[in-house]
Design an enzyme around this catalytic site. Structure first.
Site, PDB file in Angstrom:
ATOM      1  N   GLU A  10       0.861  -1.193   0.000  1.00  0.00           N
ATOM      2  CA  GLU A  10       0.000   0.000   0.000  1.00  0.00           C
ATOM      3  C   GLU A  10       0.891   1.235   0.000  1.00  0.00           C
ATOM      4  O   GLU A  10       1.871   1.298   0.741  1.00  0.00           O
ATOM      5  CB  GLU A  10      -0.904   0.030   1.244  1.00  0.00           C
ATOM      6  CG  GLU A  10      -1.755   1.307   1.295  1.00  0.00           C
ATOM      7  CD  GLU A  10      -2.538   1.474   2.588  1.00  0.00           C
ATOM      8  OE1 GLU A  10      -3.547   0.765   2.773  1.00  0.00           O
ATOM      9  OE2 GLU A  10      -2.146   2.329   3.408  1.00  0.00           O
ATOM     10  N   HIS A  71      -8.066   2.739  -4.022  1.00  0.00           N
ATOM     11  CA  HIS A  71      -8.961   2.783  -2.853  1.00  0.00           C
ATOM     12  C   HIS A  71     -10.053   3.810  -3.152  1.00  0.00           C
ATOM     13  O   HIS A  71      -9.761   4.868  -3.713  1.00  0.00           O
ATOM     14  CB  HIS A  71      -8.205   3.257  -1.606  1.00  0.00           C
ATOM     15  CG  HIS A  71      -7.146   2.313  -1.118  1.00  0.00           C
ATOM     16  ND1 HIS A  71      -6.822   2.202   0.218  1.00  0.00           N
ATOM     17  CD2 HIS A  71      -6.336   1.443  -1.777  1.00  0.00           C
ATOM     18  CE1 HIS A  71      -5.852   1.300   0.363  1.00  0.00           C
ATOM     19  NE2 HIS A  71      -5.542   0.825  -0.833  1.00  0.00           N
TER      20      HIS A  71
HETATM   21  P1  FAD Z   1     -17.937  -0.691   6.356  1.00  0.00           P
HETATM   22  O1  FAD Z   1     -17.686  -2.013   5.774  1.00  0.00           O
HETATM   23  O2  FAD Z   1     -19.072   0.111   5.823  1.00  0.00           O
HETATM   24  O3  FAD Z   1     -18.081  -0.863   7.947  1.00  0.00           O
HETATM   25  C1  FAD Z   1     -18.072   0.262   8.806  1.00  0.00           C
HETATM   26  C2  FAD Z   1     -18.809  -0.058  10.094  1.00  0.00           C
HETATM   27  O4  FAD Z   1     -20.216  -0.168   9.824  1.00  0.00           O
HETATM   28  C3  FAD Z   1     -18.407  -1.394  10.719  1.00  0.00           C
HETATM   29  O5  FAD Z   1     -18.491  -1.251  12.134  1.00  0.00           O
HETATM   30  C4  FAD Z   1     -19.480  -2.366  10.216  1.00  0.00           C
HETATM   31  O6  FAD Z   1     -19.652  -3.482  11.091  1.00  0.00           O
HETATM   32  C5  FAD Z   1     -20.694  -1.446  10.171  1.00  0.00           C
HETATM   33  N1  FAD Z   1     -21.674  -1.844   9.145  1.00  0.00           N
HETATM   34  C6  FAD Z   1     -21.392  -2.233   7.878  1.00  0.00           C
HETATM   35  N2  FAD Z   1     -22.540  -2.487   7.216  1.00  0.00           N
HETATM   36  C7  FAD Z   1     -23.547  -2.250   8.070  1.00  0.00           C
HETATM   37  C8  FAD Z   1     -24.977  -2.343   7.992  1.00  0.00           C
HETATM   38  N3  FAD Z   1     -25.575  -2.727   6.849  1.00  0.00           N
HETATM   39  N4  FAD Z   1     -25.719  -2.008   9.084  1.00  0.00           N
HETATM   40  C9  FAD Z   1     -25.127  -1.627  10.237  1.00  0.00           C
HETATM   41  N5  FAD Z   1     -23.776  -1.527  10.383  1.00  0.00           N
HETATM   42  C10 FAD Z   1     -23.000  -1.833   9.303  1.00  0.00           C
HETATM   43  N6  FAD Z   1      -9.915   4.990   4.689  1.00  0.00           N
HETATM   44  C11 FAD Z   1      -9.787   6.029   3.809  1.00  0.00           C
HETATM   45  O7  FAD Z   1     -10.371   7.087   4.022  1.00  0.00           O
HETATM   46  N7  FAD Z   1      -9.009   5.912   2.672  1.00  0.00           N
HETATM   47  C12 FAD Z   1      -8.355   4.773   2.363  1.00  0.00           C
HETATM   48  O8  FAD Z   1      -7.672   4.714   1.334  1.00  0.00           O
HETATM   49  C13 FAD Z   1      -8.455   3.653   3.265  1.00  0.00           C
HETATM   50  N8  FAD Z   1      -7.847   2.484   2.985  1.00  0.00           N
HETATM   51  C14 FAD Z   1      -8.048   1.393   3.830  1.00  0.00           C
HETATM   52  C15 FAD Z   1      -7.478   0.163   3.491  1.00  0.00           C
HETATM   53  C16 FAD Z   1      -7.663  -0.951   4.306  1.00  0.00           C
HETATM   54  C17 FAD Z   1      -7.057  -2.286   3.914  1.00  0.00           C
HETATM   55  C18 FAD Z   1      -8.411  -0.825   5.516  1.00  0.00           C
HETATM   56  C19 FAD Z   1      -8.583  -2.011   6.436  1.00  0.00           C
HETATM   57  C20 FAD Z   1      -8.990   0.400   5.853  1.00  0.00           C
HETATM   58  C21 FAD Z   1      -8.823   1.512   5.021  1.00  0.00           C
HETATM   59  N9  FAD Z   1      -9.403   2.748   5.307  1.00  0.00           N
HETATM   60  C22 FAD Z   1      -9.265   3.827   4.446  1.00  0.00           C
HETATM   61  C23 FAD Z   1     -10.116   2.956   6.589  1.00  0.00           C
HETATM   62  C24 FAD Z   1     -11.641   2.684   6.477  1.00  0.00           C
HETATM   63  O9  FAD Z   1     -12.220   3.605   5.594  1.00  0.00           O
HETATM   64  C25 FAD Z   1     -12.225   2.835   7.882  1.00  0.00           C
HETATM   65  O10 FAD Z   1     -11.768   1.773   8.696  1.00  0.00           O
HETATM   66  C26 FAD Z   1     -13.729   2.988   7.992  1.00  0.00           C
HETATM   67  O11 FAD Z   1     -14.043   3.331   9.348  1.00  0.00           O
HETATM   68  C27 FAD Z   1     -14.544   1.737   7.662  1.00  0.00           C
HETATM   69  O12 FAD Z   1     -14.515   1.462   6.335  1.00  0.00           O
HETATM   70  P2  FAD Z   1     -15.139   0.064   5.759  1.00  0.00           P
HETATM   71  O13 FAD Z   1     -15.050   0.153   4.314  1.00  0.00           O
HETATM   72  O14 FAD Z   1     -14.542  -1.071   6.450  1.00  0.00           O
HETATM   73  O15 FAD Z   1     -16.663   0.279   6.252  1.00  0.00           O
END
Ligand code: FAD
Length: 282
Positions: A10, A71
């Site tokens: 990354e 991303h």
């Molecule tokens: P989601 O999958 O939407 O989950 C977020 C929360 O909501 C979780 O607690 C989940 O359990 C909950 N949830 C999901 N679906 C539902 C539903 N239907 N009903 C109720 N609750 C639900 N951030 C950036 O800004 N830019 C980046 O480039 C970036 N790269 C990343 C790369 C990796 C490998 C990782 C692990 C994280 C990265 N992040 C980045 C951080 C990420 O955006 C944050 O961790 C964010 O808080 C959650 O994103 P997610 O896509 O996992 O969210």
């Protein structure tokens, strides 16, 4: 690389425009390590440097000839803007997207169209052609009340069309193995790539781990405390710790190792040198 365990990196867009040119040297160094892909982060709030994400992914893939993953956080995006970005990706030949929710940025308008990453996965899936990655959390996402809830939400996201998952960084492999078991029990069967961060700076890692909720095990805390004033020794210890984690993960059949490089190639090079034969062996 002829291997079942993928090895990838990354990188993030540099904070200053002028540093983009320095990235080319880092990319050349990383290319020598034969990564399966390099992913490029994107600031959720549309921060100044996030405008460079596609430009850098393009540089990685089309100039340096390393497959790239873009991303894409959606929490502040409209559906129209997301579609525009996907169109631009297609025009550049960038067909792999890490679909993310992102974190809410103060002052930025929250999206009317996307609440969770799964909403974006659904939209990307409808466009066809894209390979879709998503994030997952071996120590659970910090907003989830418990593992059961987090894994249920992960299952919903994967079922919307995720091809592969990449984990948040973790420092205790047992957390990853437990998480994989929960996933298997829930019927989540897509490959899960392990996100590994070689720690080379105490302040930086304490900040990152407090933001993302990754626990620092006592064994590693001891290293941080002992070598905090000796950067080269801390770097050596951090790399040795990451290698130890990676060797154990490969031996346990992990699908891939995704290194958080922090735009530095030295640690990645040392890790590659120590593990390249293991990666090829699997
Ligand atoms: P989601 O999958 O939407 O989950 C977020 C929360 O909501 C979780 O607690 C989940 O359990 C909950 N949830 C999901 N679906 C539902 C539903 N239907 N009903 C109720 N609750 C639900 N951030 C950036 O800004 N830019 C980046 O480039 C970036 N790269 C990343 C790369 C990796 C490998 C990782 C692990 C994280 C990265 N992040 C980045 C951080 C990420 O955006 C944050 O961790 C964010 O808080 C959650 O994103 P997610 O896509 O996992 O969210």
């Amino acid at each position: 690389m002829n291997s079942q365990t993928t090895f990838s990196f990354e990188i993030f867009p540099p904070r200053r425009d002028e540093n983009i040119s320095n990235l080319s040297q880092i990319l050349e160094d990383l290319k020598a390590l034969k990564p399966n892909f390099i992913s490029v982060t994107f600031g959720a709030g549309g921060s100044v440097n996030s405008k460079h994400t596609l430009e850098i992914a393009n540089l990685v893939q089309n100039t340096h000839k390393i497959p790239s993953i873009v991303h894409l956080p959606c929490i502040h995006l409209s559906r129209e803007r997301a579609l525009e970005i996907l169109k631009e990706c297609k025009e550049k030949g960038l067909y792999s997207i890490l679909a993310l929710r992102g974190d809410v940025c103060e002052g930025a308008q929250k999206s009317r169209d996307f609440s969770y990453a799964s909403d974006l996965v659904t939209l990307i899936k409808k466009q066809g052609e894209f390979e879709i990655y998503a994030a997952c959390y071996p120590e659970k996402h910090n907003e989830s009340k418990n593992f059961v809830e987090d894994i249920e939400n992960l299952k919903i996201k994967v079922d919307c069309g995720v091809d592969k998952l990449i984990t948040q960084m973790f420092f205790n492999n047992e957390d990853f193995y437990k998480f994989k078991e929960y996933c298997a029990l829930k019927g989540i069967s897509v490959p899960i790539l392990a996100g590994i961060m070689p720690i080379i700076n105490k302040k930086q890692i304490l900040k990152i781990s407090s933001l993302c909720g990754a626990k620092i095990p006592p064994k590693f805390m001891k290293i941080l405390e002992k070598y905090e004033d000796n950067p080269r020794a801390l770097e050596d210890a951090g790399i040795a710790y990451a290698i130890d984690q990676i060797v154990d993960l490969i031996a346990s059949g992990v699908s891939g190792i995704h290194l958080y490089t922090m735009n530095k190639s030295r640690a990645a090079k040392k890790i590659y040198e120590a593990t390249s034969y293991l990666l090829k062996e699997t």
